[in-house]
Design a protein around this motif. Structure first.
Motif, PDB file in Angstrom:
ATOM      1  N   UNK A 393       1.056  -1.074   0.027  1.00 16.54           N
ATOM      2  CA  UNK A 393       0.067  -0.043   0.015  1.00 16.54           C
ATOM      3  C   UNK A 393       0.802   1.153  -0.068  1.00 16.54           C
ATOM      4  N   UNK A 394       0.269   2.296  -0.845  1.00 15.74           N
ATOM      5  CA  UNK A 394       1.168   3.371  -0.732  1.00 15.74           C
ATOM      6  C   UNK A 394       2.313   3.504  -1.973  1.00 15.74           C
ATOM      7  N   UNK A 395       2.389   2.430  -2.774  1.00 17.52           N
ATOM      8  CA  UNK A 395       3.295   2.381  -3.893  1.00 17.52           C
ATOM      9  C   UNK A 395       2.694   2.826  -4.983  1.00 17.52           C
ATOM     10  N   UNK A 396       3.371   3.631  -5.858  1.00 16.93           N
ATOM     11  CA  UNK A 396       2.915   4.320  -7.031  1.00 16.93           C
ATOM     12  C   UNK A 396       2.820   3.266  -8.236  1.00 16.93           C
ATOM     13  N   UNK A 397       1.810   3.378  -8.932  1.00 18.00           N
ATOM     14  CA  UNK A 397       1.568   2.424 -10.046  1.00 18.00           C
ATOM     15  C   UNK A 397       1.023   3.392 -11.444  1.00 18.00           C
ATOM     16  N   UNK A 398       1.868   3.019 -12.428  1.00 12.18           N
ATOM     17  CA  UNK A 398       1.434   4.014 -13.767  1.00 12.18           C
ATOM     18  C   UNK A 398       0.061   3.089 -14.312  1.00 12.18           C
ATOM     19  N   UNK A 399      -0.545   4.050 -14.990  1.00  8.58           N
ATOM     20  CA  UNK A 399      -1.928   3.897 -15.696  1.00  8.58           C
ATOM     21  C   UNK A 399      -1.824   4.325 -17.123  1.00  8.58           C
ATOM     22  N   UNK A 400      -1.697   3.306 -17.893  1.00  6.39           N
ATOM     23  CA  UNK A 400      -1.408   3.499 -19.400  1.00  6.39           C
ATOM     24  C   UNK A 400      -2.488   3.119 -20.134  1.00  6.39           C
ATOM     25  N   UNK A 449       7.821   4.173  -9.764  1.00  7.21           N
ATOM     26  CA  UNK A 449       6.873   3.316 -10.422  1.00  7.21           C
ATOM     27  C   UNK A 449       7.573   2.130 -11.115  1.00  7.21           C
ATOM     28  N   UNK A 450       7.063   0.934 -10.566  1.00  5.56           N
ATOM     29  CA  UNK A 450       7.904  -0.149 -11.416  1.00  5.56           C
ATOM     30  C   UNK A 450       6.772  -0.928 -11.824  1.00  5.56           C
ATOM     31  N   UNK A 451       5.283  -0.713 -11.820  1.00  8.27           N
ATOM     32  CA  UNK A 451       4.308  -1.416 -12.523  1.00  8.27           C
ATOM     33  C   UNK A 451       3.635  -0.503 -13.451  1.00  8.27           C
ATOM     34  N   UNK A 452       3.065  -0.869 -14.615  1.00  5.27           N
ATOM     35  CA  UNK A 452       2.219  -0.274 -15.373  1.00  5.27           C
ATOM     36  C   UNK A 452       1.169  -1.177 -15.869  1.00  5.27           C
ATOM     37  N   UNK A 453      -0.171  -0.622 -15.558  1.00  2.00           N
ATOM     38  CA  UNK A 453      -1.307  -1.337 -16.061  1.00  2.00           C
ATOM     39  C   UNK A 453      -1.688  -0.811 -17.174  1.00  2.00           C
ATOM     40  N   UNK A 454      -2.249  -1.632 -18.072  1.00  6.44           N
ATOM     41  CA  UNK A 454      -2.745  -1.236 -19.369  1.00  6.44           C
ATOM     42  C   UNK A 454      -3.563  -2.223 -19.855  1.00  6.44           C
ATOM     43  N   UNK A 455      -4.392  -2.095 -21.120  1.00  3.49           N
ATOM     44  CA  UNK A 455      -5.274  -3.028 -21.643  1.00  3.49           C
ATOM     45  C   UNK A 455      -4.702  -3.874 -22.634  1.00  3.49           C
TER      46      UNK A 455
END
Length: 1564
Positions: A393-400, A449-455
């Protein structure tokens, strides 16, 4: 934006984009031109009457081609549409009398050329009627550089007039090749600048006296522009041009054609026009002020005492209404989601549309809850690295997520919130080098950021590395990409529930924002701020549960996110999301959706309203009556009012109520600042202010009354949001509150604003923790305020008005201008015709301590050169008129080439970056430094120097040691030195050491091509003498035209044996006879040679067909070849009666283009050899290698004289052989283990450029340079440190000692003044202040200090040579380290010029001049070079302190500008550094304008990038405004055999229009 299927204009030739015109079109243009002077011609469309300047149409349309009205409006950029403003601009333009500006010339690229040649009519006329060929109906005119003589005077006249007065003085540059690459546009294009040409025609037809603009161009450049003001005589002759050529050695025949018209037709015409334009006074007057000797103070603009100042009371902070208490309000956003997801699961949350506008998917609140719940579980529990959870919790995640997939974004965003992760929404990177993508990478890296969420679809579309993984983008951290589609997400166990807490001050999400400079910051928003924002918006907009909202904005950030993702979920609203891609295809889509879904609220930008206006004609049955709020997200843009008004005008009929339009103002940092309330809230009516732009530029609000042209009409953005306090503070310095009538930056304090810039505490403090102060310095509140970067004021009824953004603010000489306002003005100038889709970027760059405005526009693909130029000149006038500000640079780029921002629009900071790096590739550029730059230092007034009365005490002058120095004494004579004549030395050597080898000549392979021992040389010389003696008299001059080799040396001594005077001449170049043969001819004529000696091969060349074409060969003297002379011995050797007799003539072309021959006596010849022998310690046992041309100066002496005198062996490498094998010289030096070698700068350059990368290969061939003790560059200029240093560095690997390389100095009066030699201290380098040098002063500074210039000593002064530094004007001696002319006295001075064109008397003082005070007895020769002497700490061989001589440059070459003396090389060095594609540069002046010629080492599309960079660097470093920038191909700048630039030749070529430039820019 809309489909472009209108009929195209029929074209004559499809491939030709310029200058094509049909007979009909031609007739039409011609009638248009003459219309004002002929009573209404029947059948001419009245709109073609020129009176209406604004309409000056750019294309003669053919009958039948209907102007495409359908498209008319769509190219205007919607952000700035305002009829009122357009009218103002046109009125302003009409006030201007058309200004005569020279049009830049541009080469047609090769692509166009081929097609043009195919269709050029066979009988092209000559270019003498440059653009006045009104009779040559509709033909393309290929121009040739020379004008055909003997044209009828009227035609001639006509043409002079038009040249004088047309702005578009021909858009092309003539080429010097027949059938040239460039095409001059027909007269019709001259017609374009209708009014200007029209005035010319009117003058012509009425036979009135012409205004002095069309005075003949000032050909002389020296006559102080007198000819500019000559009244024009009625007759057509232009002979009255004063011609004080000031010893520039112009050939009169070169400068005029047979009928007395100066040839440099168009070029100087344009320069003339440029001068005429520049004679207009600048707006801000330059004040008088005191200039300290060195600190050239830049003029500081003092504020205008009459400028408006704020007079109102101090503003009172404006409070929004308090946030109301709502019962049952969820404690946080995730709590709201949980409530609706469980109690109203079927309620629609979001509908996504495809590109056809069909709904693809409707996400319900139930689905949103379950899917984000699953995602939260997966993110926290299923992603692991080495058995540790990847995310905490509190980590940053990229939303692409792409703009057309709002559903997936919504799920991912809420999934992160439920998992207590911090989402960072960013744009989808499409390519590895997206504009700004690197900055986004920097943001992700700094957020960790270490993780990027995408479709899934998006992930498939991203660029991939070889491994198949997503590629790492430039500047991005390594990311793990996770696809959030259903199949990748795990179902959580029953007992797992996301923690749902009350809103706290922890970070909820991070929104990215790009600053003015292009850097990207992350703004952190806390859970409580997010909740407060939802609360405030719900209250301000009156949102109710279940309402429908149509959203066109980007849902990832700003208003699109706040309304369409956060507040909508809080209130269980239904959002219809319209993707940008759908808007592009169907601009009406959002209105149709409002109609279909009976939406109550719509979120749009002005652009969307504008686009829908263009497309609404086809739609009948739509109604907007359901709307209670139309939120205009960019309502803070002052130009949004025009879109709102226009939209209302059209759609009021379709049920749109005027009061539902609600502009709002927001910024990423402060979130929503103010919004106009919907009508049911019972608020005061909207406000509108008409403000004076002049007032705004001084940050003062003045309602405009009289001057209707420059006004800005703005609408209010409503009241402050609930719960906020708004105040306005000063933009710079301490944040004091503004007065009521002052514009400042709006600041907000509320619970619903961003918290900080992530990881940037300093900037955060500045922006998020501002404490506004009252005028007495007391904080207005204990709460910190956030700066919004919105500039505005609070108007009546507590309405907030915004007049601009800090990003677009440009402060030019103390006045503030808004980039958007300037864009609007530029667009109001006939945009339909010209700017592609209204794409214009305006920004400012800092040049010479002030901001300068740059305007970059994309031009329509079909725009012609004339259109461009005309549009540009009108834009300049419009901006000048309406904003009272000059544009520094106006650049046009091809359509679709400016970097784009994520959702359309132009990426300004990236555009600016490209402009400054020279990577914008414009297709047209207009710079106006003369108008804009008003803070140059005052021109220097020369003070009278101290006269002879300044006491000389002993050898001090004005308290300093007199700057004089001498080489060591010559010492007693040795045995071979009792001979008075060099030819006697040869005879003696032939007897004493007959077989001693004197010369080895090498060929390109490094093999020995020929050799000569003492006896062989003597025998060959005797044969030549025998051949000459019968035919010539003693004292006759003989020209020796030989390639470098033994023949030349033997023939030289043969002439001396026969008592003739030899003159060595470089043979003509067989591939380039046309330019090299005339020089040979000139030397033969000027030297009065009675006979030419040469080889058979060259003799053939001199009589060839090509030679007959180049010169008149009938006037050659007798030509004799010496290849097969009979072996007979001459009768008696000739012995001159005295050593003062003439031995030989030395001819050379100086860098200023003057051919000068000097007389060398026998005594001087022997003294020269003796001096060199002593300095270099030359003895018969030594070998030296020489890679120089043997025709003049020291090169000649080393080839032909020194070996014979000193007996050493010379290894001769003709520099021509280097062209086939660059390593031949160094290989020879290594092979023969040479200790002393000589070369020229051009040889050194060939080595550094040609061998720089091959040192390894040379080492393998055993090339070793450690034997070299001294390598001397023979030169007549300031030492080129950069070149000598890079040579030393490159060949250090081959054993070359860093101390070996040095330079020599000689000139016409004495060919060898300094030579490093073998003994004595190493050459020293000093750094001098370049600014002091301009004032003729030497000021030593430390290495690396600003404006420092390194100067290297030019070698040691030769034995027997005395040097003194003298003042050029008073001819008095100067002190140590003072800049003056170098004077030299030595036994080997030349005895005088041999005819510089019959002006011997003029130049007599070059050879015998005396000091005006001090030692007035010694006879000196003036070198014509500026330099200084400086006593160093080093000691020379005799134990004395060593005096170093520094050469700064030739007096003839210097440019006198603004009262200061500039050395071209300094300006050229700056220019070459300014862009990687500038290969070489040369500068010269013409009629007081600085002309910079640059060679482009790159593709032609880079040519125009150079213009602003060259102008910038010369302004910044030299305080000079460049008048003309000429971009040419590599190799155009002429270089002489010593590798020196021939700037005067270049100047002559430029004025005669022979350079075939790629582009010529005339700076205004």
């Amino acid at each position: 934006t809309t489909t472009e299927n209108y009929p195209k204009e029929p074209r004559l030739f499809h491939t030709v984009t310029f200058g094509d015109i049909t007979q009909k079109g031609y007739e039409k243009k011609r009638s248009k031109l003459l219309a004002p002077y002929i009573p209404q011609i029947h059948g001419v469309d009245p709109s073609l009457q020129i009176d209406n300047r604004i309409q000056a149409s750019s294309h003669a349309l053919l009958p039948g081609s209907k102007q495409h009205k359908s498209r008319a409006a769509n190219t205007r950029d919607e952000r700035f549409r305002s009829d009122l403003h357009t009218e103002a601009v046109h009125a302003a333009l009409a006030k201007y009398k058309e200004r005569k500006m020279p049009m830049p010339s541009k080469r047609r690229s090769v692509l166009v050329q081929s097609s043009i040649e195919a269709c050029t009519p066979p009988d092209t006329s000559s270019a003498s009627e440059d653009e006045g060929s009104l009779r040559r109906q509709g033909r393309l005119v290929t121009s040739t550089p020379y004008q055909a003589p003997g044209h009828p005077t009227v035609e001639h006249w006509f043409n002079r007039v038009i040249q004088g007065s047309s702005t578009s003085s021909s858009a092309s540059s003539t080429s010097s090749h027949p059938g040239g690459r460039s095409i001059i546009n027909t007269s019709a294009h001259a017609a374009l600048n209708a009014t200007a040409t029209a005035t010319a025609l009117a003058d012509l037809m009425a036979h009135t006296q012409l205004d002095n603009h069309s005075a003949p161009p000032d050909v002389t450049g020296m006559s102080e522009r007198t000819s500019l003001h000559m009244e024009r005589p009625q007759s057509g002759s232009v002979r009255g041009v004063s011609r004080s050529y000031n010893q520039q050695q112009f050939q009169p025949s070169f400068m005029e054609t047979a009928d007395g018209v100066p040839v440099n037709s168009r070029v100087s015409n344009k320069i003339q026009q440029l001068l005429n334009t520049l004679k207009r006074p600048k707006r801000p007057p330059l004040r008088e002020f005191f200039v300290d000797d060195f600190e050239e103070l830049l003029d500081v603009q003092l504020p205008d005492p009459n400028q408006p100042k704020p007079e109102g009371q101090q503003m009172t902070p404006l409070e929004g209404e308090p946030l109301s208490v709502v019962t049952n309000w969820p404690p946080s956003l995730p709590a709201a989601l949980q409530r609706w997801g469980t109690t109203q699961p079927k309620s629609p949350c979001l509908t996504a549309l495809d590109n056809a506008g069909k709904p693809v998917y409707t996400l319900t609140y139930g689905k949103l809850w379950t899917r984000s719940h699953k995602l939260a579980y997966t993110l926290l529990n299923k992603l692991t690295t080495r058995n540790e959870p990847l995310l905490l919790p509190g980590d940053r995640v990229a939303l692409v997520f792409p703009n057309n997939d709002p559903v997936m974004f919504l799920v991912a965003f809420y999934g992160c919130l439920l998992a207590e992760l911090v989402p960072v929404p960013i744009e989808v990177p499409l390519t590895r080098k997206d504009a700004g993508s690197q900055q986004i990478g920097f943001l992700l890296g700094s957020c960790g950021v270490t993780l990027a969420l995408t479709t899934d679809a998006c992930q498939k579309g991203l660029p991939k590395a070889q491994t198949g993984e997503v590629a790492t983008f430039k500047g991005w951290p390594r990311l793990l990409w996770f696809v959030t589609d259903g199949k990748h997400v795990a179902k959580p166990p029953k007992e797992w529930h996301p923690p749902i807490r009350e809103a706290s001050n922890d970070t909820a999400y991070i929104e990215y924002k790009t600053s003015k400079e292009g850097s990207t910051m992350g703004i952190t928003v806390s859970h409580s701020a997010m909740l407060a924002q939802c609360h405030a918006l719900t209250q301000a907009c009156g949102y109710t549960e279940g309402e429908t909202l149509t959203n066109v904005l980007d849902f990832k950030r700003e208003a699109g996110l706040w309304h369409g993702v956060l507040t909508s979920v809080m209130n269980r609203m239904h959002v219809i999301s319209i993707p940008y891609s759908l808007m592009k295809v169907n601009p009406l889509s959002w209105i149709q959706k409002v109609h279909t879904y009976k939406a109550r609220v719509a979120m749009v930008k002005s652009r969307d309203m504008h686009w829908s206006l263009l497309a609404q004609k086809d739609q009948r049955d739509i109604s907007l009556s359901s709307l209670r709020m139309l939120i205009v997200a960019d309502g803070a843009n002052p130009w949004s009012i025009s879109s709102c008004d226009a939209f209302l005008n059209v759609f009021q009929a379709r049920g749109l109520r005027p009061e539902v339009i609600c502009p709002c103002a927001s910024s990423s940092e402060a979130m929503t600042v103010a919004i106009r309330r919907p009508p049911e809230m019972d608020v005061p009516p909207p406000g509108k202010a008409v403000l004076s732009m002049g007032g705004l530029s001084h940050s003062v609000i003045r309602v405009d009354t009289e001057e209707k042209l420059s006004v800005l009409t703005v609408q209010d953005v409503g009241q402050a949001v609930p719960g906020a306090v708004v105040c306005v503070v000063r933009m710079e310095g301490t944040p004091y509150l503004c007065q009521a009538d002052e514009v400042g930056e709006i600041c907000v304090s509320s619970g619903s604003r961003g918290v900080a810039y992530y990881g940037l505490p300093g900037m955060t403090k500045n922006i998020f923790e501002t404490v506004p102060l009252t005028s007495s310095g007391i904080p207005i509140s204990d709460r910190p305020f956030t700066r919004t970067s919105l500039l505005g004021f609070v108007g009546p009824d507590s309405l907030v008005f915004v007049v601009g953004k800090a990003e677009g603010l440009m402060v030019v000489s103390g006045r503030r201008h808004n980039a958007d306002d300037v864009v609007a003005t530029a667009l109001a100038v006939e945009p339909m015709k010209f700017v592609y889709r209204g794409r214009i970027a305006v920004f400012s760059v800092s040049v010479l301590h002030d901001e300068r405005i740059v305007v970059v526009a994309e031009q329509r693909p079909d725009a012609s050169e004339e259109d461009s130029f005309q549009w540009m000149s009108r834009v300049l006038q419009a901006i000048d008129s309406i904003h009272q500000i000059g544009v520094y640079c106006l650049a046009l780029v091809p359509a679709n080439t400016l970097p784009k921002a994520p959702l359309g629009g132009i990426h300004i900071s990236e555009t600016k970056q490209r402009f400054l790096e020279g990577a914008l590739h414009p297709c047209n550029v207009l710079m106006c430094p003369h108008t804009c730059v008003t803070n140059l230092p005052k021109p220097r007034q020369k003070q009278p120097e101290v006269g002879p009365a300044s006491m000389i005490v002993g050898n001090l002058v004005a308290g300093k040691r007199i700057a004089q120095a001498c080489g060591r004494d010559v010492g007693p004579l040795e045995d071979n030195e009792q001979f008075l004549y060099i030819q006697e030395v040869l005879q003696w050597r032939a007897q004493a050491t007959p077989d001693h080898p004197l010369f080895l000549v090498l060929n390109a392979k490094g093999a020995v091509a020929s050799t000569a021992s003492c006896l062989q040389l003597h025998k060959r010389a005797e044969r030549v003498a025998a051949a000459l003696m019968g035919r010539l008299n003693t004292g006759d001059h003989v020209a020796l035209v030989y390639p470098p080799g033994i023949d030349l040396i033997a023939t030289f001594y043969g002439c001396l044996y026969a008592g003739c005077v030899p003159v060595t001449v470089r043979p003509p170049h067989p591939q380039n006879l046309a330019t090299t043969l005339p020089t040979v001819k000139m030397i033969v004529e000027v030297s009065k040679s009675v006979c030419i000696l040469t080889t058979q091969a060259i003799m053939k060349l001199l009589k060839s067909k090509e030679a007959i074409a180049a010169v008149d060969i009938k006037s050659w003297p007798a030509v004799m070849d010496t290849d097969d002379l009979p072996r007979k011995k001459g009768s008696q050797m000739y012995k001159p009666p005295t050593p003062e007799m003439l031995a030989y003539l030395d001819f050379s072309v100086s860098t200023t283009g003057i051919l000068a021959g000097v007389k060398m006596s026998h005594a001087a010849t022997s003294a020269l050899c003796r001096s060199i022998k002593l300095q270099c310690e030359l003895y018969p046992s030594r070998q030296i290698a020489i890679c120089l041309d043997p025709y003049c100066g020291l090169g000649f002496a080393l080839w032909c004289l020194c070996s014979v005198y000193s007996g050493h062996q010379s290894i001769l490498v003709p520099p021509l052989e280097m062209e086939t094998n660059a390593s031949v010289w160094l290989a020879a030096v290594s092979q023969y283990k040479v200790r002393v070698t000589f070369c020229s700068y051009s040889v050194m350059e060939m080595c550094t450029k040609g061998l720089g990368s091959q040192t390894e290969a040379l080492r393998l061939r055993n090339v070793n340079l450690s034997c070299v003790r001294t390598c001397m560059v023979v030169a007549e200029e300031r030492p080129r440190i950069a070149l000598t240093q890079s040579f030393s560095k490159i060949f250090k690997d081959l054993g070359l000692s860093p101390r070996a390389v040095s330079t020599t100095f000689g000139c016409r009066v004495n060919v060898a003044i300094c030579l490093q030699g073998t003994a004595g201290p190493d050459p020293t380098t000093v750094y001098v202040d370049m600014r002091a040098l301009r004032h003729d002063r030497v000021r030593l500074v430390e290495k690396g200090s600003p404006h420092s210039l390194p100067l290297m000593e030019s070698g040691k002064i030769l034995p027997g040579v005395k040097v003194i530094i003298a003042n050029t004007e008073t001819k008095g001696p100067l002190g140590d380290a003072h800049l003056g002319e170098i004077w030299v006295s030595s036994p080997h001075n030349a005895t005088g010029y041999y005819t510089v064109y019959g002006e011997e008397a003029l130049h007599a003082d070059h050879f015998n001049t005396k000091l005006s005070f001090g030692d007035t007895q010694t006879v000196w020769a003036r070198t014509g070079y500026l330099g200084f002497l400086r006593r160093t700490e080093l000691t020379d061989a005799s134990g004395e302190r060593h005096d170093a001589l520094y050469v700064v440059g030739s007096v003839d070459e210097t440019l006198e500008l603004r009262g200061m003396r500039y050395h071209p090389i300094d300006i050229e060095t700056s220019v070459i550094r300014s862009h990687k594609s500038i290969g070489e540069c040369a500068v010269f002046t013409w009629t007081n304008l600085l002309v910079v010629v640059v060679e482009l080492d790159g593709s032609e599309q880079e040519a125009l990038d150079l213009v602003p960079l060259v102008t910038n660097v010369v302004l910044e470093e030299h305080y000079l405004i460049v008048g003309v920038v000429v971009v040419v191909d590599p190799g155009v700048i002429p270089i002489n055999s010593r590798g020196e630039k021939q700037r005067m030749h270049l100047r002559d070529g430029f004025l005669a229009d022979q350079l075939d430039p790629i582009y010529v820019a005339y700076n205004m």
